[in-house]
Design an enzyme around this catalytic site. Sequence first.
Site, PDB file in Angstrom:
ATOM      1  N   GLU A 118       0.812  -1.214   0.000  1.00  0.00           N
ATOM      2  CA  GLU A 118       0.000   0.000   0.000  1.00  0.00           C
ATOM      3  C   GLU A 118       0.851   1.273   0.000  1.00  0.00           C
ATOM      4  OE1 GLU A 118      -3.080   1.719   3.198  1.00  0.00           O
ATOM      5  OE2 GLU A 118      -3.488  -0.332   2.551  1.00  0.00           O
ATOM      6  N   ASP A 119       1.993   1.245   0.672  1.00  0.00           N
ATOM      7  CA  ASP A 119       2.742   2.484   0.908  1.00  0.00           C
ATOM      8  C   ASP A 119       4.168   2.517   0.354  1.00  0.00           C
ATOM      9  OD1 ASP A 119       0.562   3.581   2.241  1.00  0.00           O
ATOM     10  OD2 ASP A 119       1.197   2.775   4.174  1.00  0.00           O
TER      11      ASP A 119
END
Length: 188
Positions: free
Chosen positions: A59-60
């Site tokens: 996600e990051d």
Amino acid sequence: MSERLDQAIIFATNAHAGQTRKRESTPYILHPLEVAAIAADLTTDENVIIAALLHDTVEDTDVTLEQIKNVFGPRVAELVGSESENKREDLPPELTWRIRKEESLEVLRNTRDQEVKIMWLSDKLSNIRSIYSVYLKKGDGVWDRFHMKDIGQQKWYYTTISDLLVDFKDTLAYKEYYQLVKFIFREH
């Protein structure tokens, strides 16, 4: 500690190198380490603990689920995938917040996989602890650092998680999560 777990710690540390928590100076890697520690209190399943360490990499960071699958296996990749939002990078995050949270909650709502629920509880307990520490200093100003500043929306999200994780009501992790959510949103 196993060699795979050591490898996951190094992998997550490298993936999150230079990142900090939302508008804080705290190194980001401390969050996945805390999530893994919480998960380790709830299970001895090494795949879950490794996935907890890696839960934000897709996600990051630039890490892909395929990379996680290749290095740590399909089960770890499946668990990490259950925690990864479609960020819709082409749109401002504040405009997609509600739909991203609804999609994520749908995963939690529809799973019978207790390990997925352990991942969620571990991650959200770490998050609410962080929110709580800032809340004690800034009160409702804590939400100024988030894409969603509406307290009612935040309350909806965190209390819905509480409702969906009630299977864990007898664990210390759930009790802490529940109490912190109740305290933070007590006036709303």
